[in-house]
Design an enzyme around this catalytic site. Sequence first.
Site, PDB file in Angstrom:
ATOM      1  N   SER A  49     -35.671 -33.806  24.062  1.00 25.75           N
ATOM      2  CA  SER A  49     -36.162 -34.184  22.740  1.00 25.75           C
ATOM      3  C   SER A  49     -35.184 -33.854  21.621  1.00 25.75           C
ATOM      4  O   SER A  49     -35.218 -34.484  20.563  1.00 25.75           O
ATOM      5  CB  SER A  49     -37.515 -33.525  22.455  1.00 25.75           C
ATOM      6  OG  SER A  49     -37.414 -32.115  22.533  1.00 25.75           O
ATOM      7  N   ASP A 197     -43.502 -28.090  13.543  1.00 28.99           N
ATOM      8  CA  ASP A 197     -43.770 -27.430  14.819  1.00 28.99           C
ATOM      9  C   ASP A 197     -42.870 -26.217  15.051  1.00 28.99           C
ATOM     10  O   ASP A 197     -43.068 -25.465  16.007  1.00 28.99           O
ATOM     11  CB  ASP A 197     -43.632 -28.414  15.986  1.00 28.99           C
ATOM     12  CG  ASP A 197     -42.250 -29.052  16.088  1.00 28.99           C
ATOM     13  OD1 ASP A 197     -41.313 -28.584  15.404  1.00 28.99           O
ATOM     14  OD2 ASP A 197     -42.106 -30.026  16.851  1.00 28.99           O
ATOM     15  N   HIS A 200     -38.447 -28.601  16.574  1.00 32.83           N
ATOM     16  CA  HIS A 200     -37.489 -29.704  16.497  1.00 32.83           C
ATOM     17  C   HIS A 200     -36.837 -29.761  15.115  1.00 32.83           C
ATOM     18  O   HIS A 200     -37.520 -29.639  14.106  1.00 32.83           O
ATOM     19  CB  HIS A 200     -38.187 -31.035  16.803  1.00 32.83           C
ATOM     20  CG  HIS A 200     -38.754 -31.084  18.181  1.00 32.83           C
ATOM     21  ND1 HIS A 200     -40.052 -30.719  18.462  1.00 32.83           N
ATOM     22  CD2 HIS A 200     -38.193 -31.421  19.356  1.00 32.83           C
ATOM     23  CE1 HIS A 200     -40.265 -30.847  19.749  1.00 32.83           C
ATOM     24  NE2 HIS A 200     -39.143 -31.274  20.328  1.00 32.83           N
TER      25      HIS A 200
END
Length: 221
Positions: A49, A197, A200
Site C-alpha cells: 500500500s 489512520d 499511510h
Amino acid sequence: MGLCLLISCGESGKRTSVDPGTDTQDISSEESKPVNTPGKKTIVFFGNSLTAGMGLEPEESFPARVQEKIDSLDMDYKVVNAGISGETTAGGESRISWLMRDRVDIFVLELGANDGLRGIPLSETRENLQAIIDTVKNHYPDVKIVLAGMQIPPNMGPEYTAEFREIFPDLARANQAYLIPFLLEDVAGIPELNQADGIHPTVEGQRKVAQNVWEILKPIL
C-alpha cells in the site's frame, strides 16, 4: 524517531485494497503491468500500500512523484507502479513471474512490512524476498535491484524487530543490490505527514518518501 504501524491491509481508500487473506496471484490491472515505451527503459516499483499510494490519487503516490523528477530531467525512463495494498512477500512471490512478461531495467522491491506485522517467521520473509529477486534476475540478468529497507514497531519483541530490520541490508549485500536504508525516514511517526489512520503517508508524506527513494535512484539512472 517513532515508527508508525506500517501497512494496513484491507482499509478503504481511493486505491484498491486487498484483504489480508486474499491470494494476490490472480490480481492484475493495467496499472500494475509493465508497459514498454519505445526508447524508454522501465522502472518497476513492486510493493504494497505504500507503493500503491493507498488513500490518495494515483498521481500522488511516490512512484508517480519519482516519474515527475525523471521527466523534469528529461531522462528516458518509464515508471510502473506495481503496488497492491495488503501485499505480503508470499503474495509478491506468487505474482512476480506475471510481471516479468515485459522488460524491466530497474526493479524497486518494497515488501515485507505486512509480514512483520503479522509475525510471519522471518526465515519465510527472507526466502520470499530472495525468490522475488532471483526471478527478476533470471528473466533480466542485467537488471538493477533496489531494496527498500523497512522497520516495524516493537510489538513482536526486540529480537524479532531487530532481525526484521536486518533482512533488507543483508539481502542487499548478498545480491549486490542498492539499498534505501528506511523508506519512511522522516515520515513514520510524524502525524502531519500521515493520513488519519496514522499509517499511510499524506500527499506531502509521499513527496518525502519519493525524495528518500530519489537519493538512491538518481545516481543509478
